[in-house]
Design a protein around this motif. Sequence first.
Motif, short mmCIF file in Angstrom:
data_model
loop_
_atom_site.label_atom_id
_atom_site.label_comp_id
_atom_site.label_asym_id
_atom_site.label_seq_id
_atom_site.Cartn_x
_atom_site.Cartn_y
_atom_site.Cartn_z
N ALA A 85 -4.57 -6.64 7.22
CA ALA A 85 -3.61 -5.54 7.07
C ALA A 85 -2.38 -5.83 7.90
O ALA A 85 -2.41 -6.63 8.85
N ALA A 96 2.01 -4.24 8.77
CA ALA A 96 3.12 -3.32 8.55
C ALA A 96 4.40 -4.13 8.66
O ALA A 96 4.52 -5.02 9.52
N GLN A 138 0.82 -1.20 0.00
CA GLN A 138 0.00 0.00 0.00
C GLN A 138 0.86 1.26 0.00
O GLN A 138 0.51 2.26 -0.61
N ARG A 195 3.41 -0.45 4.44
CA ARG A 195 2.03 -0.71 4.86
C ARG A 195 1.47 -1.72 3.87
O ARG A 195 1.57 -1.55 2.65
#
Length: 141
Positions: free
Chosen positions: A104, A106, A68, A80
């Motif tokens: 999601a 990181a 992302q 990300r």
Amino acid sequence: MDVTPARLIERFYHEVWNTGDEDVARQILHKDFIFRGSLGSERNGPDGFIDYLRAVRRSLPDFVCNIQEIVTEGHRAVARMEFVGTHEGTFYGVPQTGEKITWAGAAFFTTDGRQITELWVLGDIDAVKRQLGLQDGRDFD
């Protein structure tokens, strides 16, 4: 010749994770690579990481990592991420459902200018567990 952290990250996700290319993993991961992933314990060296890669791809054979955003500072970078895969094998003890799961995360990278030396990934494991039916879906009470 130095390689930017952003380029190493792109190769790591597009070529290693998204296609399962173990040769590229051995090229871009330092011999003393340290990996700490959300889905398991710490792994060391390219071969330790490749064992992890294989295990994830057995459970999620179409596993894809979508970048992302990448932010870099010197030889360090953070990405990300969005992770997506179809649950086709036992994952977190849950037999295959055939359902697509997504979460999601990181990823924090350290490089030496040529290879990735360290990676720590933090993923939304609660989202994974909810999608596998291991949690009731409530975020906060």
